[in-house]
Structure formats: C-alpha cells, structure tokens
Design a protein around this motif. Structure first.
Motif, PDB file in Angstrom:
ATOM      1  N   GLU A  82       0.859  -1.193   0.000  1.00 19.98           N
ATOM      2  CA  GLU A  82       0.000   0.000   0.000  1.00 19.98           C
ATOM      3  C   GLU A  82       0.892   1.238   0.000  1.00 19.98           C
ATOM      4  OE1 GLU A  82      -2.995   0.132   2.982  1.00 19.98           O
ATOM      5  OE2 GLU A  82      -3.757  -1.880   2.564  1.00 19.98           O
ATOM      6  N   LEU A  83       0.718   2.063  -1.023  1.00 18.98           N
ATOM      7  CA  LEU A  83       1.647   3.168  -1.241  1.00 18.98           C
ATOM      8  C   LEU A  83       1.004   4.514  -0.914  1.00 18.98           C
ATOM      9  CD1 LEU A  83       3.017   1.914  -4.682  1.00 18.98           C
ATOM     10  CD2 LEU A  83       4.113   1.651  -2.437  1.00 18.98           C
ATOM     11  N   GLU A  84       1.849   5.473  -0.545  1.00 15.80           N
ATOM     12  CA  GLU A  84       1.423   6.864  -0.342  1.00 15.80           C
ATOM     13  C   GLU A  84       2.332   7.748  -1.176  1.00 15.80           C
ATOM     14  OE1 GLU A  84       1.499   7.832   3.782  1.00 15.80           O
ATOM     15  OE2 GLU A  84      -0.459   6.938   4.192  1.00 15.80           O
ATOM     16  N   PHE A  85       1.740   8.567  -2.044  1.00 19.50           N
ATOM     17  CA  PHE A  85       2.516   9.453  -2.892  1.00 19.50           C
ATOM     18  C   PHE A  85       2.343  10.895  -2.423  1.00 19.50           C
ATOM     19  CE2 PHE A  85       1.192   6.255  -6.341  1.00 19.50           C
ATOM     20  CZ  PHE A  85       2.206   5.376  -5.964  1.00 19.50           C
ATOM     21  N   PRO A  86       3.415  11.648  -2.347  1.00 18.45           N
ATOM     22  CA  PRO A  86       3.247  13.077  -2.076  1.00 18.45           C
ATOM     23  C   PRO A  86       2.507  13.755  -3.225  1.00 18.45           C
ATOM     24  CG  PRO A  86       5.523  12.585  -2.673  1.00 18.45           C
ATOM     25  CD  PRO A  86       4.838  11.264  -2.545  1.00 18.45           C
ATOM     26  N   TYR A  87       1.879  14.884  -2.891  1.00 14.18           N
ATOM     27  CA  TYR A  87       1.005  15.521  -3.870  1.00 14.18           C
ATOM     28  C   TYR A  87       1.773  15.954  -5.120  1.00 14.18           C
ATOM     29  CZ  TYR A  87      -2.503  18.603  -5.887  1.00 14.18           C
ATOM     30  OH  TYR A  87      -3.409  19.184  -6.745  1.00 14.18           O
ATOM     31  N   GLU A  88       3.035  16.301  -4.959  1.00 13.56           N
ATOM     32  CA  GLU A  88       3.796  16.759  -6.111  1.00 13.56           C
ATOM     33  C   GLU A  88       4.162  15.601  -7.061  1.00 13.56           C
ATOM     34  OE1 GLU A  88       6.516  16.519  -2.479  1.00 13.56           O
ATOM     35  OE2 GLU A  88       4.529  17.321  -3.012  1.00 13.56           O
TER      36      GLU A  88
END
Length: 546
Positions: A51-57
């Motif tokens: 499960e991944l989390e990407f920064p908004y940029e």
C-alpha cells in the motif's frame, strides 16, 4: 523457428516442434485475460502488493499491465478505473501495455482492470493494492494551523501598529485640542480679565502684587501700571488691617487650595472704605518658589444697602400687619358685642311675638343679615390671625367619631331648613386620636356650610375614615360644582365663581382659604374634585400625632 512449405512455420519448444499454419483461422471461445504488474513512478517500478502513499507533487505515474486475447474476429477492449464509484474508462484494441495518470487530486485510490471482446466475454476484474495521494502542503492540518497562527500573529502585529498609530493620532489630536483649548482659555481669560466688573488681583503669598485688572485699579483709584510689583499693604488706609488678616488669609487659601474661600468685610482702602465680598483661590503653588493667589473683589455696598432697606421694609410690613390684626381684633370686638345684642334681642322678640307673622318675617331678615355680618367679621378676624401666625395648634385627645358627630348635628338642622339631607358615614369603629378641636370644627363648618350653600337639592355626605396614622375626611355634595378654571384659584382669598352685583351666592370668598391654611397648620392635605353641575367632593388627610 523455420519456414516450411505451404506457408507453414515450425517453432521449436521444450516439448518438441509446433507448426503454425498462417492460412488457418482459430476462434477462441474463452474470455481475454488481464494482468496488473505494477506502478512505475519516476522510472522506478514499485512493489505491486504494498500500500503506497505518494506526495502531492508526485501525482502523475504509469501503470504497467498485460492484456491477452486470442479472438481474431473481435477486438480486445481494456477497462480501467481508480475508484469503484467512477465509470469505467475503455481502451479499444490497445497498442500499449501502459496506463498513464497525470495530476490526480489528493485522495485514496485502488486501480481496477478488466478486458472483453468488444463488450462481450469479460475477464475477471483485477485490482491493485490501495494507494493514496497525500494532500498538498497548503491543505494539511499542520500547515493550516501554522498559517492560522501566522495570520493571527500578523493580525496582532497589524492591530498593534494600528493602535500605536491611532494612539499617536489621538495624542496628536489631544495635543492639538489642548493647544486650541489653551489658546481659547487664554483669550477668554484675557477677555474676562479686562472686561470683568469685579476687581481681580494676582499676588504672591497675598503680599506682593503681580498684576491687577482695570476694575481693581478703578476700585483703588490708581493705574494698573502703578499697582504692578507693589505691596498689598500699601493699598490700605491703615496697615493694621492688612497685618491682622494676612496670616489667617494665607492659611485658609492653602487649606482650601482647590476650592477657594469667600468672606465679606469692610475694607479700608486709601480711596475710601467699601463693603466688599472677596473670593481667593490658589492658582499655582510653585511660582518663583512661592504661592500665586488670585483674589476677586466685588463691591457689595449697594447690595448691603438694598438688603438693609428690605429688612426695614419687612419690619414695617410686619408692624403694619400687627397693627392690622390688632385693629381687626378691636373692631371685631366692638362690632360683635353690639351685634350679638341685636341678634339676641331679635331672637327674643321672635319668641315673644310668635303669632305676628309679618313681624316674624321682618325679624327673620334682621336675624339672617346679622348672622351673615357676624360670619364675615369672624372670617376676617380668622384670616388676620392666620397671617399674623397667632393661630397656635393645640392638640387634645378625643373620641374622634363622637366629636365629629357633635360638630355635624347643628349643621344637619341647617341642611334640613334648606330641604337637604346631611348624612354621616363612619368607616372605622370609634377610635381615639389627638386633634386640634377648634381647627377641625372650623374646617368642617366651612366645608359643610359651603356644600349646603351651593346645593339646592339632593344630599350632602360626610365620610370619616382612618388610614394608618391619618384621619381621612370626605365631604361630597350634589350641588352646582366648580368649573376647571375656578378650581385653579379656589383656595385664593376673596375668590368666588359668582361675582359682581348679579352673583347668586353670598359670602366673602375666605372660607376655602381659611380652611387650606388651617389644614396646612395641621400638616395635612386638602384636594377638590369637581365639575360644573355634577357636585363637588372635598377630601382632607390630616395626620394624627402619637
């Protein structure tokens, strides 16, 4: 792999050789297959099961997948979406095994993939591991809190600067206002100083003259320039007057420095003695190391002379009033004595000659006229005594109901002679109280006699009540009443509503005036409610002393 005859191709495999016939067609009866491989971010292939989390940029990425189909008669369609609530996006006959997503908003996502042959024979739906794109920094809680704190701090800073600026502005306005007020005060003081009719003098400790105004110079008959920087003691015809008052004067000024003090004295100026009213106040405590004092001098010689004349006139008026009272008393005695003889003789003759109706009629006129004259003399004497303060209150303890009934009895006979009924109503059981019997009798005689005089038919009612320590008397009649205009002057002496030679009722107009004065001497109150042709009600409230 080798090409054989008749367009055949031989393909070598681990299990042997496979032949491919290019001119043959094969229709697959099953559904296509789709495989999710991974997400590719910035050229890096990420773990598909994590499960991944990407920064908004980094909200743009590539998804690598495979879609396999063996149906040569129908095109392969690939379906995909990032949220279960979204509609499926369709790629028909895909030429690439990659999906590209750019500028996705922040939120939670899970990729779903499936394939079909032109909308038929759908494959199983393949899903990726959930992944999310974080909020941009400017929407994250810590950033918002930091921004709010920054705005608050900025607001406080701006407010502080604004208040400082405002305070500076207020101070400037206040300074300008004070300067303006000072200028106005200086102009006003100068105007007052030069135009005042009272003499004004500034001194140091009451001894040395700083300056004076023109009015003071006129009082002492000198020029202003001659008086400046001279000694106060030099203004008096004898120095002992100054040395006598100066020490106590200075003490009183310093004691009441914020209020000042006033005194009157005959001042022995060199220009002549004058009765003066002097007001002095401390202006400045440290003026050249001493006390600066302002003194205001007002010539009250004329005022004192007028006051003396008024006192003399008052004494003369009181003496004349005493003479008038004495004269009325003497004249009353001289008239009442023979008048009583006339009335007594008339009544005696009427008793002796009852059968002579003509004589009785004439004698009755003499009797009524004599009684009228006697009442007039009595009223004049009463009003004179009241004005001379010779009507002293003497309290006696009595049974009030019984005493009032005694007063009313002869008045009932007077009412009957006119065909009227005089009723008495006692609202309280018999009670004891202190009253001036003479005053109460005079008051009731005046009020009930007036009610009988001005009532031609009906009845008159006396109501007696007690409220706390007050005796309440009410005399109500059904007579002619009074106009609103006359009510305003009903208690003035010699006032009657019917006046002149054509007046309908006899009398001097002193009854109500005498009654009001007697009620006032008893510390009571009297009021009248009346209107024309509806009768009159007079209410008395008289305190009963302990």
């Amino acid at each position: 792999m080798l090409e054989a005859s008749q367009g055949r191709i031989m393909i070598g495999t681990l299990k042997g050789i496979s032949l491919f016939f290019s001119d043959e067609s094969y229709n697959s009866s099953g559904s296509p297959s789709v495989i999710y491989h991974s997400i590719v971010l910035d050229g890096e292939r990420l773990d598909p099961d994590e499960e991944l989390e990407f920064p908004y940029e980094k909200n743009s990425f590539e998804v690598d997948y495979s879609a396999i189909g063996f149906n040569q008669t129908k095109d392969l369609w690939v379906y995909y979406r990032l949220n279960p609530e979204d509609d499926w996006s369709i790629i028909k006959d895909p030429k690439s095994t990659a999906l590209y997503f750019t500028n996705l908003p922040y939120g939670n996502y899970q990729l779903e993939l499936k394939a079909s042959y032109e909308g038929e024979n759908f494959s199983k739906t393949v899903t990726s591991a959930p992944f999310s794109i974080l909020k941009p920094i400017y929407l994250q809680t810590w950033f918002i809190l930091l921004w709010v704190l920054f705005l608050i701090a900025l607001g406080i800073l701006i407010s502080t600067f604004f208040r400082q600026f405002q305070r500076v502005g207020v101070l400037k306005s206040a300074f300008d206002q004070k300067s303006k007020e000072k200028q106005i005060a200086e102009v006003q003081f100068k105007n007052v100083w030069t135009s005042s009719k009272d003499g004004l003098m500034l001194t140091i400790d009451g001894r040395k003259i700083v300056t004076v105004n023109p009015s003071f110079a006129q009082i002492v008959k000198m020029e202003v320039s001659e008086l400046e920087n001279t000694q106060v003691i030099d203004l008096f015809s004898y120095p002992e007057y100054f040395t006598k008052y100066i020490s106590s004067f200075l003490k009183r000024v310093l004691k009441r420095k914020n209020e000042g003090f006033t005194y009157e004295s005959m001042v022995p100026w060199k220009s002549g003695d004058l009765e003066m009213e002097v007001f002095s106040i401390l202006i400045q405590e440290n003026f050249e190391g001493k006390n600066l004092i302002l003194s205001v001098f007002r010539d009250v010689s004329s005022k004192k002379a007028i006051e003396q004349k008024l006192r003399d006139a008052k004494d003369k008026a009181e003496q004349a009033n005493r003479y008038k009272t004495s004269m009325l008393s003497n004249i009353s005695h001289e008239i009442r004595t023979p008048l009583n003889g006339i009335l007594g003789g008339t009544e005696h003759i009427m008793m002796m000659r009852k059968d002579d109706t003509e004589l009785i009629s004439q004698l009755d006129i003499i009797l009524q006229s004599g009684e009228r004259l006697l009442n007039t003399i009595t009223s004049l004497l009463d009003i004179a005594k009241i004005e001379a303060n010779k009507m002293n209150v003497v309290y006696t303890q009595v049974d009030i109901n019984s005493y009032l009934a005694t007063i009313v009895t002869p008045l009932k006979n007077l009412a009957l002679r006119k065909g009227l009924v005089l009723k008495t109503s006692f609202l309280k059981s018999p009670f004891i109280g202190k009253i001036d019997k003479r005053f109460i009798e005079m008051i009731l005689n005046n009020l009930i006699s007036n009610a009988i005089k001005y009532t031609d038919q009906g009845e008159i009612k006396l109501t007696v009540d007690r409220r706390k320590n007050n005796m309440i008397l009410s005399i109500e009649d059904t007579g002619v009443g009074m106009s609103e205009e006359f009510l305003r002057k009903a208690f003035q002496p010699f006032e009657q509503e019917s006046t002149g030679n054509q007046r309908l009722y006899e009398g001097t107009g002193l009854g109500l005036n005498i009654t009001k004065n007697l009620v006032s001497l008893l510390n009571g109150e009297i009021s009248i409610q009346s209107s024309k042709d509806t009768g009159t009600t007079v209410t008395l409230e008289i305190p009963l002393p302990d």
